[in-house]
Design a protein around this motif. Structure first.
Motif, PDB file in Angstrom:
ATOM      1  N   ASP A 207       1.761   7.337  -0.042  1.00 35.93           N
ATOM      2  CA  ASP A 207       2.874   6.469  -0.444  1.00 35.93           C
ATOM      3  C   ASP A 207       3.928   6.376   0.647  1.00 35.93           C
ATOM      4  O   ASP A 207       4.379   5.279   1.001  1.00 35.93           O
ATOM      5  N   ARG A 211       4.836   2.968   2.765  1.00 33.23           N
ATOM      6  CA  ARG A 211       6.189   2.398   2.760  1.00 33.23           C
ATOM      7  C   ARG A 211       6.768   2.318   4.173  1.00 33.23           C
ATOM      8  O   ARG A 211       7.429   1.341   4.535  1.00 33.23           O
ATOM      9  N   ARG A 214       5.245  -0.594   6.036  1.00 28.12           N
ATOM     10  CA  ARG A 214       5.845  -1.866   5.619  1.00 28.12           C
ATOM     11  C   ARG A 214       7.190  -2.111   6.289  1.00 28.12           C
ATOM     12  O   ARG A 214       7.578  -3.261   6.542  1.00 28.12           O
TER      13      ARG A 214
END
Length: 285
Positions: A207, A211, A214
Protein backbone atom coordinates in the motif's frame (compact mmCIF):
# COMPACT_ATOMS: atom_id res chain seq x y z
CA UNK A 1 18.93 7.00 -1.67
CA UNK A 2 16.12 6.52 -4.18
CA UNK A 3 13.95 3.56 -3.22
CA UNK A 4 11.54 1.52 -5.32
CA UNK A 5 8.92 4.30 -5.83
CA UNK A 6 11.53 6.85 -6.90
CA UNK A 7 13.26 4.42 -9.27
CA UNK A 8 9.89 3.39 -10.71
CA UNK A 9 9.08 7.07 -11.26
CA UNK A 10 12.35 7.53 -13.16
CA UNK A 11 11.69 4.34 -15.13
CA UNK A 12 8.31 5.57 -16.29
CA UNK A 13 9.72 8.89 -17.40
CA UNK A 14 12.54 7.24 -19.34
CA UNK A 15 10.18 4.71 -20.92
CA UNK A 16 8.13 7.59 -22.32
CA UNK A 17 11.17 9.37 -23.70
CA UNK A 18 13.74 6.83 -24.93
CA UNK A 19 12.07 3.49 -25.67
CA UNK A 20 12.48 2.77 -29.38
CA UNK A 21 15.44 5.12 -29.74
CA UNK A 22 18.97 3.97 -30.62
CA UNK A 23 22.26 4.77 -28.90
CA UNK A 24 24.67 6.17 -31.48
CA UNK A 25 27.47 7.15 -29.09
CA UNK A 26 28.45 7.28 -25.43
CA UNK A 27 30.65 9.85 -23.68
CA UNK A 28 31.97 8.55 -20.35
CA UNK A 29 33.43 11.51 -18.45
CA UNK A 30 33.89 9.86 -15.07
CA UNK A 31 35.30 6.37 -15.42
CA UNK A 32 34.36 5.08 -11.96
CA UNK A 33 30.65 5.31 -12.76
CA UNK A 34 31.17 2.41 -15.19
CA UNK A 35 31.81 -0.89 -13.41
CA UNK A 36 31.76 -3.25 -16.37
CA UNK A 37 33.33 -3.46 -18.86
CA UNK A 38 36.14 -0.86 -19.11
CA UNK A 39 34.78 2.58 -20.15
CA UNK A 40 36.10 2.32 -23.74
CA UNK A 41 34.57 -1.12 -24.24
CA UNK A 42 31.40 0.04 -22.43
CA UNK A 43 30.89 2.79 -24.99
CA UNK A 44 31.73 0.53 -27.91
CA UNK A 45 29.35 -2.28 -26.97
CA UNK A 46 26.43 0.15 -26.47
CA UNK A 47 26.95 1.97 -29.75
CA UNK A 48 24.25 1.08 -32.29
CA UNK A 49 22.03 -0.74 -29.79
CA UNK A 50 18.33 0.04 -29.70
CA UNK A 51 16.54 0.66 -26.41
CA UNK A 52 13.71 -1.85 -26.53
CA UNK A 53 12.36 -1.32 -23.03
CA UNK A 54 13.19 0.45 -19.79
CA UNK A 55 12.55 -1.87 -16.86
CA UNK A 56 13.20 -1.99 -13.14
CA UNK A 57 14.30 -4.67 -10.68
CA UNK A 58 14.40 -3.56 -7.06
CA UNK A 59 16.32 -0.27 -7.10
CA UNK A 60 18.03 -1.01 -10.43
CA UNK A 61 17.07 0.50 -13.78
CA UNK A 62 17.32 -2.01 -16.63
CA UNK A 63 17.64 -0.70 -20.16
CA UNK A 64 16.76 -3.73 -22.30
CA UNK A 65 18.82 -3.42 -25.49
CA UNK A 66 19.06 -5.31 -28.76
CA UNK A 67 21.93 -7.44 -27.47
CA UNK A 68 21.84 -7.25 -23.70
CA UNK A 69 21.25 -4.94 -20.76
CA UNK A 70 22.43 -1.58 -19.50
CA UNK A 71 22.14 -1.91 -15.71
CA UNK A 72 22.06 1.37 -13.78
CA UNK A 73 21.94 1.95 -10.02
CA UNK A 74 21.33 5.56 -8.95
CA UNK A 75 22.74 5.05 -5.43
CA UNK A 76 22.50 8.30 -3.44
CA UNK A 77 21.80 11.06 -5.96
CA UNK A 78 22.06 9.72 -9.51
CA UNK A 79 19.69 11.43 -11.95
CA UNK A 80 18.73 11.03 -15.61
CA UNK A 81 17.50 13.70 -18.00
CA UNK A 82 16.61 13.62 -21.69
CA UNK A 83 17.63 16.86 -23.36
CA UNK A 84 18.45 18.55 -26.63
CA UNK A 85 22.23 18.96 -27.10
CA UNK A 86 21.77 22.74 -27.08
CA UNK A 87 20.27 22.73 -23.56
CA UNK A 88 22.60 23.56 -20.65
CA UNK A 89 24.02 20.55 -18.83
CA UNK A 90 23.90 19.80 -15.15
CA UNK A 91 27.48 20.55 -13.97
CA UNK A 92 27.67 17.05 -12.47
CA UNK A 93 26.90 15.22 -15.74
CA UNK A 94 29.21 12.19 -15.96
CA UNK A 95 27.80 10.01 -18.77
CA UNK A 96 26.04 11.16 -21.94
CA UNK A 97 24.27 8.77 -24.32
CA UNK A 98 23.78 10.33 -27.77
CA UNK A 99 20.61 9.08 -29.44
CA UNK A 100 19.67 8.66 -33.09
CA UNK A 101 16.67 10.96 -32.48
CA UNK A 102 19.15 13.79 -31.95
CA UNK A 103 18.56 14.01 -28.21
CA UNK A 104 20.89 13.11 -25.34
CA UNK A 105 20.25 10.90 -22.33
CA UNK A 106 22.33 12.49 -19.59
CA UNK A 107 23.36 10.94 -16.29
CA UNK A 108 24.33 13.38 -13.51
CA UNK A 109 25.46 12.41 -10.02
CA UNK A 110 26.62 14.91 -7.39
CA UNK A 111 27.89 12.21 -5.03
CA UNK A 112 29.36 10.06 -7.83
CA UNK A 113 28.19 6.80 -6.19
CA UNK A 114 26.00 5.57 -9.06
CA UNK A 115 27.05 2.59 -11.16
CA UNK A 116 26.52 1.26 -14.69
CA UNK A 117 27.15 -2.16 -16.24
CA UNK A 118 26.74 -3.07 -19.91
CA UNK A 119 25.98 -6.80 -20.00
CA UNK A 120 25.71 -8.68 -23.27
CA UNK A 121 23.26 -11.55 -23.72
CA UNK A 122 24.72 -14.67 -22.12
CA UNK A 123 26.96 -12.81 -19.67
CA UNK A 124 26.27 -13.10 -15.92
CA UNK A 125 24.27 -10.34 -14.29
CA UNK A 126 26.08 -7.93 -11.94
CA UNK A 127 26.41 -9.41 -8.46
CA UNK A 128 23.96 -7.15 -6.63
CA UNK A 129 21.27 -7.57 -9.27
CA UNK A 130 21.70 -11.34 -9.43
CA UNK A 131 21.18 -11.69 -5.67
CA UNK A 132 17.94 -9.72 -5.37
CA UNK A 133 15.00 -11.25 -3.57
CA UNK A 134 11.40 -11.15 -4.84
CA UNK A 135 9.66 -7.89 -5.71
CA UNK A 136 7.24 -6.63 -3.02
CA UNK A 137 4.32 -6.93 -5.47
CA UNK A 138 5.15 -10.53 -6.41
CA UNK A 139 1.86 -12.44 -5.88
CA UNK A 140 3.84 -15.51 -4.80
CA UNK A 141 5.21 -13.59 -1.80
CA UNK A 142 3.07 -14.16 1.29
CA UNK A 143 3.22 -14.03 5.06
CA UNK A 144 3.57 -17.79 5.20
CA UNK A 145 6.50 -17.70 2.76
CA UNK A 146 8.25 -15.11 4.93
CA UNK A 147 7.42 -16.99 8.14
CA UNK A 148 9.09 -20.13 6.82
CA UNK A 149 12.08 -18.21 5.49
CA UNK A 150 12.61 -16.30 8.74
CA UNK A 151 11.81 -19.09 11.21
CA UNK A 152 14.21 -18.86 14.13
CA UNK A 153 15.77 -15.59 12.96
CA UNK A 154 16.50 -13.15 15.78
CA UNK A 155 17.54 -10.32 13.48
CA UNK A 156 15.28 -7.25 13.77
CA UNK A 157 12.47 -7.22 11.24
CA UNK A 158 13.65 -3.86 9.90
CA UNK A 159 17.13 -5.21 9.17
CA UNK A 160 15.73 -8.08 7.13
CA UNK A 161 13.36 -5.80 5.22
CA UNK A 162 16.33 -3.61 4.25
CA UNK A 163 18.26 -6.67 3.04
CA UNK A 164 17.76 -6.64 -0.74
CA UNK A 165 18.25 -10.43 -0.81
CA UNK A 166 15.04 -10.81 1.19
CA UNK A 167 12.70 -8.37 -0.61
CA UNK A 168 13.95 -6.13 -3.41
CA UNK A 169 13.54 -2.37 -3.52
CA UNK A 170 12.77 -1.44 0.09
CA UNK A 171 14.69 1.29 1.88
CA UNK A 172 14.64 3.28 5.09
CA UNK A 173 11.69 5.53 4.32
CA UNK A 174 9.13 2.96 3.25
CA UNK A 175 10.18 0.30 5.75
CA UNK A 176 9.58 2.76 8.60
CA UNK A 177 6.22 3.72 7.12
CA UNK A 178 5.06 0.13 6.55
CA UNK A 179 6.11 -1.07 10.00
CA UNK A 180 4.20 1.82 11.57
CA UNK A 181 1.09 1.05 9.52
CA UNK A 182 1.30 -2.62 10.52
CA UNK A 183 1.88 -1.79 14.21
CA UNK A 184 5.17 -3.70 14.37
CA UNK A 185 8.19 -2.39 16.25
CA UNK A 186 11.29 -2.29 14.01
CA UNK A 187 13.38 -4.19 16.59
CA UNK A 188 11.00 -7.15 16.78
CA UNK A 189 12.95 -10.33 15.92
CA UNK A 190 11.70 -11.47 12.52
CA UNK A 191 11.28 -15.06 13.70
CA UNK A 192 8.81 -13.96 16.37
CA UNK A 193 6.26 -12.68 13.86
CA UNK A 194 3.51 -15.03 12.71
CA UNK A 195 2.17 -15.52 9.20
CA UNK A 196 -0.97 -13.45 9.79
CA UNK A 197 1.01 -10.44 11.03
CA UNK A 198 3.44 -10.83 8.13
CA UNK A 199 0.51 -10.86 5.70
CA UNK A 200 -0.63 -7.58 7.23
CA UNK A 201 2.90 -6.20 6.92
CA UNK A 202 3.06 -7.17 3.24
CA UNK A 203 -0.29 -5.45 2.67
CA UNK A 204 1.05 -2.27 4.23
CA UNK A 205 4.32 -2.46 2.29
CA UNK A 206 2.39 -2.78 -0.96
CA UNK A 207 0.00 0.00 0.00
CA UNK A 208 2.68 2.52 0.96
CA UNK A 209 4.73 1.73 -2.16
CA UNK A 210 1.69 2.05 -4.44
CA UNK A 211 0.71 5.38 -2.89
CA UNK A 212 4.27 6.67 -3.17
CA UNK A 213 4.48 5.66 -6.82
CA UNK A 214 1.24 7.53 -7.54
CA UNK A 215 2.79 10.66 -5.98
CA UNK A 216 6.05 10.37 -7.90
CA UNK A 217 8.07 9.23 -4.88
CA UNK A 218 9.37 11.20 -1.92
CA UNK A 219 11.71 14.18 -2.21
CA UNK A 220 12.93 13.93 1.37
CA UNK A 221 16.35 15.22 0.31
CA UNK A 222 17.16 15.88 -3.32
CA UNK A 223 15.17 13.43 -5.44
CA UNK A 224 13.66 14.75 -8.67
CA UNK A 225 12.19 12.84 -11.58
CA UNK A 226 13.42 13.06 -15.17
CA UNK A 227 11.43 16.26 -15.72
CA UNK A 228 13.06 17.93 -12.71
CA UNK A 229 9.90 17.62 -10.59
CA UNK A 230 9.96 16.83 -6.88
CA UNK A 231 8.02 13.85 -5.59
CA UNK A 232 4.91 14.50 -3.53
CA UNK A 233 4.69 11.62 -1.06
CA UNK A 234 6.87 13.27 1.61
CA UNK A 235 3.87 15.28 2.80
CA UNK A 236 2.04 12.02 3.54
CA UNK A 237 4.79 10.41 5.65
CA UNK A 238 3.43 9.29 9.02
CA UNK A 239 6.67 8.71 10.97
CA UNK A 240 9.77 9.00 8.80
CA UNK A 241 11.68 12.20 9.57
CA UNK A 242 9.06 13.29 12.12
CA UNK A 243 10.89 12.63 15.40
CA UNK A 244 9.47 14.73 18.22
CA UNK A 245 6.27 15.40 16.32
CA UNK A 246 2.83 13.98 17.11
CA UNK A 247 1.86 10.55 15.88
CA UNK A 248 -1.03 10.91 13.39
CA UNK A 249 -2.75 7.91 14.98
CA UNK A 250 -2.43 8.36 18.76
CA UNK A 251 -0.97 11.83 19.23
CA UNK A 252 2.10 10.58 21.11
CA UNK A 253 5.62 11.71 20.30
CA UNK A 254 7.43 9.93 17.48
CA UNK A 255 10.90 8.75 18.48
CA UNK A 256 14.07 8.14 16.53
CA UNK A 257 16.10 5.06 17.37
CA UNK A 258 18.84 3.13 15.60
CA UNK A 259 18.35 -0.32 14.13
CA UNK A 260 21.34 -1.96 12.51
CA UNK A 261 23.04 1.42 12.36
CA UNK A 262 20.14 3.05 10.52
CA UNK A 263 18.10 5.94 11.85
CA UNK A 264 14.60 4.58 12.47
CA UNK A 265 11.33 6.34 13.26
CA UNK A 266 8.76 4.75 15.51
CA UNK A 267 5.69 5.50 17.62
CA UNK A 268 6.25 3.64 20.92
CA UNK A 269 2.52 3.53 21.65
CA UNK A 270 1.38 2.26 18.23
CA UNK A 271 4.37 -0.05 17.78
CA UNK A 272 4.89 -1.59 21.24
CA UNK A 273 8.17 -3.40 21.78
CA UNK A 274 8.98 -6.17 24.22
CA UNK A 275 11.68 -5.49 26.78
CA UNK A 276 13.93 -7.98 24.98
CA UNK A 277 13.59 -6.14 21.70
CA UNK A 278 14.52 -2.85 23.34
CA UNK A 279 17.87 -4.04 24.72
CA UNK A 280 20.70 -1.90 23.40
CA UNK A 281 18.46 0.73 21.85
CA UNK A 282 19.42 4.38 21.95
CA UNK A 283 16.23 6.47 21.89
CA UNK A 284 16.25 10.11 20.80
CA UNK A 285 13.36 12.55 20.97
Amino acid sequence: MPELPEVETVRRHLAERVEGDVICGVDVRLARIVRYPAPEMFAERLKGQGIRRVGRRGKYLLFELDRGLLVSHLRMEGRYAVADPSEPEDPHTHVVFRLVSGRELRYADVRQFGTMDAVLAGEPLPKGLAELGPEPFDPALSGEVLRRRWRGRRAPIKSLLLDQRQIAGLGNIYVDEALFAAGIHPLTPAGWIGAEALDRLLEEIRDVLARAIREGGSSVRSFRDGYGRHGGFQIQLAVYGRQGQSCPRCGGAIQKIRVGGRGTHVCPACQPASAAAQIGTGVHA
